[in-house]
Design an enzyme around this catalytic site. Structure first.
Site, PDB file in Angstrom:
ATOM      1  N   GLY A  46      -5.276  16.987 -17.008  1.00  0.00           N
ATOM      2  CA  GLY A  46      -5.912  15.813 -16.405  1.00  0.00           C
ATOM      3  C   GLY A  46      -7.145  16.235 -15.627  1.00  0.00           C
ATOM      4  N   GLN A  51     -13.702  15.437  -9.307  1.00  0.00           N
ATOM      5  CA  GLN A  51     -13.705  16.881  -9.595  1.00  0.00           C
ATOM      6  C   GLN A  51     -14.987  17.338 -10.293  1.00  0.00           C
ATOM      7  OE1 GLN A  51      -9.529  16.740 -11.404  1.00  0.00           O
ATOM      8  NE2 GLN A  51      -9.624  18.783 -10.520  1.00  0.00           N
ATOM      9  N   CYS A  93      -4.140  22.717 -10.255  1.00  0.00           N
ATOM     10  CA  CYS A  93      -5.306  21.842 -10.244  1.00  0.00           C
ATOM     11  C   CYS A  93      -6.535  22.659 -10.634  1.00  0.00           C
ATOM     12  CB  CYS A  93      -5.485  21.263  -8.839  1.00  0.00           C
ATOM     13  SG  CYS A  93      -6.885  20.151  -8.702  1.00  0.00           S
ATOM     14  N   LEU A  94      -7.379  22.106 -11.506  1.00  0.00           N
ATOM     15  CA  LEU A  94      -8.575  22.835 -11.941  1.00  0.00           C
ATOM     16  C   LEU A  94      -9.536  23.106 -10.791  1.00  0.00           C
ATOM     17  CD1 LEU A  94      -9.313  21.097 -15.372  1.00  0.00           C
ATOM     18  CD2 LEU A  94      -8.254  23.328 -14.985  1.00  0.00           C
ATOM     19  N   HIS A 135      -1.046  12.661  -9.633  1.00  0.00           N
ATOM     20  CA  HIS A 135      -1.903  13.762  -9.174  1.00  0.00           C
ATOM     21  C   HIS A 135      -3.376  13.349  -9.268  1.00  0.00           C
ATOM     22  CE1 HIS A 135      -3.046  18.221  -9.081  1.00  0.00           C
ATOM     23  NE2 HIS A 135      -4.159  17.638  -9.501  1.00  0.00           N
ATOM     24  N   GLU A 136      -3.751  12.752 -10.410  1.00  0.00           N
ATOM     25  CA  GLU A 136      -5.156  12.359 -10.613  1.00  0.00           C
ATOM     26  C   GLU A 136      -5.537  11.197  -9.698  1.00  0.00           C
ATOM     27  OE1 GLU A 136      -6.812  14.483 -12.115  1.00  0.00           O
ATOM     28  OE2 GLU A 136      -5.139  15.485 -13.099  1.00  0.00           O
ATOM     29  N   HIS A 139      -6.599  12.318  -6.381  1.00  0.00           N
ATOM     30  CA  HIS A 139      -7.982  12.824  -6.324  1.00  0.00           C
ATOM     31  C   HIS A 139      -8.967  11.704  -5.970  1.00  0.00           C
ATOM     32  CE1 HIS A 139      -8.003  17.024  -7.503  1.00  0.00           C
ATOM     33  NE2 HIS A 139      -7.248  16.800  -8.560  1.00  0.00           N
TER      34      HIS A 139
HETATM   35 NI    NI Z   1      -6.168  18.212  -9.654  1.00  0.00          NI
END
Ligand code: NI
Length: 171
Positions: A46, A51, A93-94, A135-136, A139
């Site tokens: 995701g 991000q 997480c990226l 999670h997304e 963000h």
């Molecule tokens: Ni993340």
């Protein structure tokens, strides 16, 4: 195809509240496509617009990693309407490379969002998909999974988090 730079922990963009997508313009469609490319190149499941330093309420999920025949999907202006159950699952997480931790979240959620055609959709999700969606969505509100870790686990990760903050503030 365009792969966008992903901002990392320490970048103020990750801590802001994103704005609603008011209109689905060609730019928004292009952004969604680029976010999917960016997610895939980075082996993510995701990716949320903040991000890539764009404060819009949208994210993409690679549904193919959840169910083989499905294509990646963009979720615009997502909301959670109902939650049920509880489950602990490991997350990463990226924007926080090489950090993982166990986060407790609702197991099942009922959600509403718009797709790229502007259709409003409601769905019930559970398990991994519900996990990624939550999670997304966090963000979009400036919340990261590390905020939800037990105090002790967070403390143990702090040296690595500090390293990330310092490394990326030098860029
Ligand atoms: Ni993340």
């Amino acid at each position: 195809m365009a792969v966008l730079p992903i901002i990392k922990l320490g970048h103020p963009g990750l801590r802001k509240v994103a704005n609603p997508v008011e209109e689905i313009t060609p730019e928004i469609r292009e952004l969604a496509g680029n976010m999917i490319d960016t997610m895939r190149v980075n082996d993510g499941i995701g990716l949320a617009a903040p991000q890539v330093n764009i404060l819009k309420r949208m994210f993409v999920i690679d549904l193919e990693l959840i169910e083989e025949e499905l294509a990646p999907q963009a979720y615009l202006n997502p909301e959670i309407l109902e939650i049920e159950g509880q489950e602990k699952m490991e997350e990463g997480c990226l924007s926080i490379p090489d950090v993982r931790g166990d986060v407790v979240r609702p197991f099942q959620i009922r959600v509403r969002y718009q797709d790229l055609d502007g259709q409003t959709r409601e769905e019930v999700m559970d398990d991994l998909l519900a996990r990624v969606f939550q999670h997304e969505l966090d963000h979009l509100n400036g919340v990261l999974f590390i905020d939800k870790l037990p105090v002790i686990q967070r403390k143990l990760l702090e040296p690595r988090l500090k390293q990330i903050r310092e490394a990326f503030s030098l860029l």
